[in-house]
Motif scaffolding. Sequence first.
Motif, PDB file in Angstrom:
ATOM      1  N   GLU A  31     -47.146  13.667  30.065  1.00 39.55           N
ATOM      2  CA  GLU A  31     -47.475  12.307  30.047  1.00 39.55           C
ATOM      3  C   GLU A  31     -46.869  11.534  28.921  1.00 39.55           C
ATOM      4  N   ILE A  32     -46.269  12.294  28.106  1.00 38.30           N
ATOM      5  CA  ILE A  32     -45.715  11.411  26.884  1.00 38.30           C
ATOM      6  C   ILE A  32     -44.181  11.868  26.797  1.00 38.30           C
ATOM      7  N   ALA A  33     -43.753  12.611  27.678  1.00 40.10           N
ATOM      8  CA  ALA A  33     -42.291  12.690  27.882  1.00 40.10           C
ATOM      9  C   ALA A  33     -41.365  11.923  28.692  1.00 40.10           C
ATOM     10  N   THR A  34     -42.074  10.929  29.321  1.00 39.36           N
ATOM     11  CA  THR A  34     -41.218  10.131  30.370  1.00 39.36           C
ATOM     12  C   THR A  34     -41.393   8.625  30.123  1.00 39.36           C
ATOM     13  N   ALA A  35     -40.642   7.645  30.795  1.00 36.30           N
ATOM     14  CA  ALA A  35     -40.789   6.475  30.750  1.00 36.30           C
ATOM     15  C   ALA A  35     -42.059   5.986  30.888  1.00 36.30           C
ATOM     16  N   ASP A  36     -42.489   4.756  30.403  1.00 38.78           N
ATOM     17  CA  ASP A  36     -44.058   4.377  30.415  1.00 38.78           C
ATOM     18  C   ASP A  36     -44.974   5.577  30.043  1.00 38.78           C
ATOM     19  N   SER A  37     -44.448   5.981  28.876  1.00 42.09           N
ATOM     20  CA  SER A  37     -45.049   6.994  28.045  1.00 42.09           C
ATOM     21  C   SER A  37     -46.483   6.774  27.896  1.00 42.09           C
ATOM     22  N   LEU A  38     -47.392   7.874  27.757  1.00 43.67           N
ATOM     23  CA  LEU A  38     -48.780   7.716  27.415  1.00 43.67           C
ATOM     24  C   LEU A  38     -48.799   7.172  25.781  1.00 43.67           C
ATOM     25  N   LEU A  39     -47.986   7.448  25.192  1.00 46.82           N
ATOM     26  CA  LEU A  39     -47.891   7.047  23.729  1.00 46.82           C
ATOM     27  C   LEU A  39     -47.919   5.342  23.685  1.00 46.82           C
ATOM     28  N   ASP A  40     -46.906   4.935  24.769  1.00 48.13           N
ATOM     29  CA  ASP A  40     -46.761   3.385  24.570  1.00 48.13           C
ATOM     30  C   ASP A  40     -48.047   2.691  25.160  1.00 48.13           C
ATOM     31  N   ARG A  41     -48.715   3.326  26.130  1.00 45.03           N
ATOM     32  CA  ARG A  41     -50.046   2.719  26.650  1.00 45.03           C
ATOM     33  C   ARG A  41     -51.032   2.836  25.579  1.00 45.03           C
ATOM     34  N   ALA A  42     -51.107   3.856  24.889  1.00 39.31           N
ATOM     35  CA  ALA A  42     -51.996   4.169  23.855  1.00 39.31           C
ATOM     36  C   ALA A  42     -51.760   3.036  22.982  1.00 39.31           C
ATOM     37  N   TYR A  43     -50.493   2.674  22.504  1.00 38.33           N
ATOM     38  CA  TYR A  43     -50.650   1.774  21.331  1.00 38.33           C
ATOM     39  C   TYR A  43     -50.654   0.291  21.837  1.00 38.33           C
ATOM     40  N   ARG A  44     -50.356  -0.090  22.942  1.00 39.89           N
ATOM     41  CA  ARG A  44     -50.710  -1.372  23.539  1.00 39.89           C
ATOM     42  C   ARG A  44     -52.217  -1.507  23.762  1.00 39.89           C
TER      43      ARG A  44
END
Length: 369
Positions: free
Chosen positions: A333-346
């Motif tokens: 989930e963290i290695a592709t576009a719309d990563s979980l990292l971006d979602r968690a930041y938002r």
Amino acid sequence: MSNTVRLFLFASLVLCHTGTISGHASEEARIKQASPSTTSNTEDKEGNNSKLLIGVREHARPFSFRTETRSGNYSSKSGPLRSKGYDGYMVYICDEVLKEMFISDPRGPEEPFGPEDIEHIDVDELLRQNPKKQDRIDFLESEIDILCDPATITRDRVKRYAVSPPLFVTGIGYLQLKNATPPDLEHTPGPGRALIGLVGATTSRHIGLQAILNSGEWSRFREKIITAMRSDQTSKIRKKQDIQNEKEGTVIWPALSHEEVSKAFCDNVVTYYVGDLEIITDYARQHAGCEWTLGATTYTNDRYAIFANIDYRRNKGRKAHLIGRFYEILNREIATADSLLDRAYRATFGDAPRSRQLELFYWSMRGSN
């Protein structure tokens, strides 16, 4: 075409149609189908807790913390940890992975996995009950299976536990009150005061302080600080009341929580508030009228990760499989576009701008959006 072939094709069409309908079912419905209607036994055949024990924090804003709102019931929107009243960047990541596990565990209906198979453990509460613990990561030895909090990757931790890829980058820094009178060498810290306040069971206690000293900061107090670091002063978690009772003051105060030390800092009981920059600034903001300035820079390059104990002697069979499955989904989930990292930041920081360091880190993990 024979009747047998016609019958086979008809049955295949029915199965395909059924699969299409079920594919449009809501996430809650799929989880409900995957979960047993009664609570599973909490102990396996060897007497171990068969639930997946997730460690969260009460006082580690904005990464893992307790909120005032608790629904008590699981929902696909909130997740199993947020529905219990916890939130933050790392909690969001863990919740999203756990939600995916509920609907995609390859073991199927024979061994379903649902919200009732998770138990959250408040690590800050464990620290209150075990004040001699030097590092909260040590609770992975027996009390928890996965730690969902801002835990810094260190060589010692990686040697002992399973670790995810880095999920956030930050650095240790310090705050001091704006317009505060600069401390002098002779009268510092002063009765009932602490020169440095930090949370004891974190890397700030040794790695952070050493990095700040190595940069040349606090040169006037260097000898006092080094003497305190070599003593047992930094090894014991202490309360604010203990500090205020010290007639000669305290050089380094290892507090139990950021909530406690940030309040003391804003009350001008602590001169320098040390910790991971995003955490200490978030806690200082919680106190009305508290105005501060940052130190010159961050003094470390810390990477947060999720740690777990895949002890195959303790976590035999199903639990070891679940921990491995957790990491499998997290990595995907963290290695592709719309990563979980971006979602968690938002979800955690909203529209707040990212530092260049953090933006480059995200890019290195998932490429360009």
